[in-house]
Design a protein around this motif. Sequence first.
Motif, PDB file in Angstrom:
ATOM      1  N   ASP A 665       0.923  -1.009   0.027  1.00 34.39           N
ATOM      2  CA  ASP A 665      -0.187   0.315  -0.084  1.00 34.39           C
ATOM      3  C   ASP A 665       0.811   1.275   0.032  1.00 34.39           C
ATOM      4  O   ASP A 665       0.474   2.310  -0.436  1.00 34.39           O
ATOM      5  CB  ASP A 665      -0.915   0.106   1.219  1.00 34.39           C
ATOM      6  N   ILE A 666       1.841   1.331   0.758  1.00 36.08           N
ATOM      7  CA  ILE A 666       2.984   2.342   0.741  1.00 36.08           C
ATOM      8  C   ILE A 666       3.538   2.636  -0.756  1.00 36.08           C
ATOM      9  O   ILE A 666       3.505   3.685  -1.166  1.00 36.08           O
ATOM     10  CB  ILE A 666       4.168   2.025   1.599  1.00 36.08           C
ATOM     11  N   ALA A 667       3.770   1.462  -1.538  1.00 41.54           N
ATOM     12  CA  ALA A 667       4.209   1.660  -3.047  1.00 41.54           C
ATOM     13  C   ALA A 667       3.148   2.222  -3.765  1.00 41.54           C
ATOM     14  O   ALA A 667       3.386   2.954  -4.608  1.00 41.54           O
ATOM     15  CB  ALA A 667       4.645   0.230  -3.439  1.00 41.54           C
ATOM     16  N   ASP A 668       1.603   1.924  -3.394  1.00 41.93           N
ATOM     17  CA  ASP A 668       0.718   2.139  -4.234  1.00 41.93           C
ATOM     18  C   ASP A 668       0.614   3.787  -4.016  1.00 41.93           C
ATOM     19  O   ASP A 668      -0.084   4.550  -4.636  1.00 41.93           O
ATOM     20  CB  ASP A 668      -0.717   1.669  -3.834  1.00 41.93           C
ATOM     21  N   MET A 669       1.175   4.562  -2.887  1.00 47.46           N
ATOM     22  CA  MET A 669       1.231   5.971  -2.800  1.00 47.46           C
ATOM     23  C   MET A 669       1.793   6.522  -3.966  1.00 47.46           C
ATOM     24  O   MET A 669       1.431   7.654  -4.283  1.00 47.46           O
ATOM     25  CB  MET A 669       1.817   6.459  -1.442  1.00 47.46           C
ATOM     26  N   ASP A 670       3.019   5.758  -4.665  1.00 50.96           N
ATOM     27  CA  ASP A 670       3.691   6.194  -5.874  1.00 50.96           C
ATOM     28  C   ASP A 670       4.257   7.551  -5.616  1.00 50.96           C
ATOM     29  O   ASP A 670       4.473   8.353  -6.312  1.00 50.96           O
ATOM     30  CB  ASP A 670       2.536   6.393  -6.798  1.00 50.96           C
ATOM     31  N   ALA A 671       4.961   7.762  -4.321  1.00 51.32           N
ATOM     32  CA  ALA A 671       5.803   8.929  -4.052  1.00 51.32           C
ATOM     33  C   ALA A 671       7.169   8.754  -4.860  1.00 51.32           C
ATOM     34  O   ALA A 671       7.929   7.425  -4.733  1.00 51.32           O
ATOM     35  CB  ALA A 671       5.982   9.270  -2.468  1.00 51.32           C
ATOM     36  N   ASP A 672       7.718   9.592  -5.185  1.00 51.79           N
ATOM     37  CA  ASP A 672       9.226   9.388  -6.013  1.00 51.79           C
ATOM     38  C   ASP A 672      10.252   8.984  -5.080  1.00 51.79           C
ATOM     39  O   ASP A 672      11.037   7.940  -5.322  1.00 51.79           O
ATOM     40  CB  ASP A 672       9.403  10.669  -6.912  1.00 51.79           C
ATOM     41  N   ASN A 696      10.279   2.336  -6.034  1.00 51.89           N
ATOM     42  CA  ASN A 696      10.726   3.684  -5.970  1.00 51.89           C
ATOM     43  C   ASN A 696      11.888   3.953  -5.281  1.00 51.89           C
ATOM     44  O   ASN A 696      12.483   3.068  -4.633  1.00 51.89           O
ATOM     45  CB  ASN A 696       9.587   4.804  -5.952  1.00 51.89           C
ATOM     46  N   ASP A 697      12.194   5.262  -5.004  1.00 50.60           N
ATOM     47  CA  ASP A 697      13.516   5.534  -4.108  1.00 50.60           C
ATOM     48  C   ASP A 697      13.127   5.499  -2.658  1.00 50.60           C
ATOM     49  O   ASP A 697      12.126   5.831  -2.207  1.00 50.60           O
ATOM     50  CB  ASP A 697      14.030   6.934  -4.753  1.00 50.60           C
ATOM     51  N   ILE A 727      18.386  -2.807  -1.122  1.00 50.17           N
ATOM     52  CA  ILE A 727      17.767  -1.840  -1.839  1.00 50.17           C
ATOM     53  C   ILE A 727      18.840  -1.550  -3.070  1.00 50.17           C
ATOM     54  O   ILE A 727      20.022  -1.256  -2.489  1.00 50.17           O
ATOM     55  CB  ILE A 727      17.473  -0.678  -1.186  1.00 50.17           C
ATOM     56  N   PRO A 728      18.711  -1.405  -4.104  1.00 46.23           N
ATOM     57  CA  PRO A 728      19.630  -1.211  -5.277  1.00 46.23           C
ATOM     58  C   PRO A 728      20.238   0.215  -4.968  1.00 46.23           C
ATOM     59  O   PRO A 728      19.464   1.068  -4.470  1.00 46.23           O
ATOM     60  CB  PRO A 728      18.806  -1.129  -6.676  1.00 46.23           C
ATOM     61  N   GLU A 729      21.423   0.616  -5.222  1.00 44.13           N
ATOM     62  CA  GLU A 729      22.054   1.855  -4.615  1.00 44.13           C
ATOM     63  C   GLU A 729      21.560   3.165  -5.523  1.00 44.13           C
ATOM     64  O   GLU A 729      21.501   4.109  -4.945  1.00 44.13           O
ATOM     65  CB  GLU A 729      23.541   1.771  -4.656  1.00 44.13           C
ATOM     66  N   GLN A 730      21.224   2.693  -6.621  1.00 45.62           N
ATOM     67  CA  GLN A 730      20.447   3.795  -7.448  1.00 45.62           C
ATOM     68  C   GLN A 730      19.216   4.243  -6.998  1.00 45.62           C
ATOM     69  O   GLN A 730      18.694   5.466  -7.311  1.00 45.62           O
ATOM     70  CB  GLN A 730      20.308   3.546  -8.811  1.00 45.62           C
ATOM     71  N   ASN A 731      18.620   3.598  -5.914  1.00 44.96           N
ATOM     72  CA  ASN A 731      17.334   4.053  -5.319  1.00 44.96           C
ATOM     73  C   ASN A 731      17.626   4.484  -3.956  1.00 44.96           C
ATOM     74  O   ASN A 731      16.696   4.747  -3.440  1.00 44.96           O
ATOM     75  CB  ASN A 731      16.413   2.771  -5.385  1.00 44.96           C
TER      76      ASN A 731
END
Length: 768
Positions: A665-672, A696-697, A727-731
């Motif tokens: 659900d946090i992912a569904d917030m779709d904040a960058d 996301n990041d 977590i991938p470092e680019q994120n």
Amino acid sequence: MLTHNLGYPRIGSQRQLKKACEDYWAGKSTLQQLLHTGSKIREENWLLQKQEGIDLIPSNDFSFYDQILDMSLMVNAIPERFHEIVLSGKKSETDLYFAMARSFQKDGMDITALEMTKWFDTNYHYLVPEFRKNQPFKLFSTKIIDEFNEAKQLGIQTKPVLIGPVSYLLLGKEKESGFDRIDLIPNLLPVYLEILKRLEKAHVEWVQFDEPFLALDLGEKEREAFTYVYTQIRKEFPKLKILLATYFEGLDGQGSLAASLPVCALHLDLVRNADQLPELLSVIPEKMSLSLGVVDGRNIWINDLEASLKTIHEVVDRLGEARVMIAPSCSLLHVPCDLALETDEHILLPEIKSWMAFAKQKLREVALLKNLAKNGTKDSGGFLKNQASLAARKTAPLIHDPQVKARVAAITPAMSSRKSAFALRKQNQQKVLNLPVFPTTTIGSFPQTKEVRSWRAKLKKGELSPEEYDRLLREETTELIKWQEEIGLDVLVHGEYERNDMVEYFGEQLNGYTFSKNGWVQSYGSRCVKPPIVFGDVSRPKAMTVYWAEFAQSLTPVPVKGMLTGPVTILQWSFVRDDQPRSETAYQIALAIRDEVQDLEKAGIRVIQIDEPAIREGLPLRKADWPGYLDWSITAFRISSTGVEDETQIHTHMCYSEFNDIIRDIADMDADVITIECSRSQMELLDAFGEFNYPNDIGPGVYDIHSPRVPSQEEMIFLLKKARAVIPEQNLWVNPDCGLKTRHWPETREALIQMVGAAKALREPVLV
């Protein structure tokens, strides 16, 4: 028929506890002075409750920091890292206690504090107990016995309150694998029996066990633990009167379990769940009393005496008057002390004030309900005034705004979606922002010094002109921007020097809100908040934050974040009107924040943070109720955040809650970008983000701002490497756990320099 109270605010009507604790921590007062303040607050609370007609007055509801921390000290659940303090012999029990709450970094010791998280679905924070396999317990602190005797010397026979053993264990965390903390019941229960033995020797009559988990979803092990614990207690203490208190939810489906426990009285929160009553009445045994929590312990609106009396009479008809108790729904810890202190009609209109009740007034409501129920008359002045106030509130013109209601009705699905997917947005944002790997930022606020707070106070008193106030804050903001540039932060903030509180500041600029002058409520430790009050339809008459964001961005080519509080957090951290669904109020606030986000974007702000630390806090306590809440709360956030172009980067921030179970659900917030508290749990939270493959990041907090302790650069690098493993470092972003408003400048400067250094070190190839 008895009246009783589950707990009373412990901060003091003038926040005496806050000043006493902070003076002690700063070395400005002695331990004896601190203890004296605590004693005076307890005495005042006990005498007040007696005067207001409460039959069973609680003791051990006072705490210098947190009641669960008190319990951990009482049963010697002191993590091994604090044993050095105990063994040193140089520190008092109080210093050990505060070290567990706030960390300890002196005398050659460097000890991190206990983790802190939200108390169920409230804005109160408790210190999380830590448990290890086969952990032993013993009686370490006798606070509960001492305070019972203290009240007795004042001529008051109190009802000691303690968190029940099952809930205490469930509130904690296993700090090693291979066991379930509920299996520690046989080790823990003897300490409770020792406490009860000492209380019985002191001639206690009633003891209140708080078992809020009894109203939550339970597994078979937990259900068996409840039966085992209270059977053993009854066996050891056959004459002791035990009141088992549940709150914040109903016993739906577990009424039979609760009724089977060998206790004298069972407390129900009938404000949060009135529907549980029929089940309980059908299964309650003959000798058990029922405590009816009919006065709202979590909100500030007056009680509907007519409705409460109907409930009381229904139960009296079934059980008889002698088996009925009347009480608030939960501890009054969650409401301000005394409405009578609100004397400024420019702040709180008399009309709105007449609809409200704080803790002291709620005690009067409890006592009045008893008198009305026993005497059977409704022609008393108190009852008639109550009914007149309720009727006036329903029809008051200042509550309703047809334009706001129409705008909510016109919300469409398109208003809650960004134009492009995150991957494309990130590419566009990087072209604009040009950020390095492991970008650094802070959460928003910077230390508000005495000088800054004094300027705001002088402005309110008319001792400082708006022009002079503006000049002072511009100078302070300019210095902060320059300093952030110097240490190398990648995304800056303006510091929020103009803000009193992250919710109150916005409430002051929104229609439909009102305020109190002394309506303080404890959030954690010495931290108190003054929640604004939503009394009517909410709208934004003009821009709220654009002036300061635009000014700060004009000082630097480095991106400066626009800082906003999200609609769900504004809702959760306010006292909210109870005459319409909370979702309706959330959508009203979301539309106001959406307007502000779009105005910030028009002003050239390319990074906008919409804080939502209360998303998890508002989650219903029963999982069956989660989908409905998550639907409207996530939608409210998206309404507030999605009306911008792809190039505008939206951040959100969350802290001090368990998010693992709502990660999707946090992912569904779709904040960058989401910045989130992780340091006290040593990055435990990120396991869920990694397992779920959060798209996301993420900025996991690398140091705990609720403690004065300054971690080393090496410690932050260690935490970031743990984060990089999942977590991938680019994120990954690099930031503190939370805002820095309550910290002091020396520790803030040192910690942020170490943080920027950690990020730069991770950018070096040798560490990749």
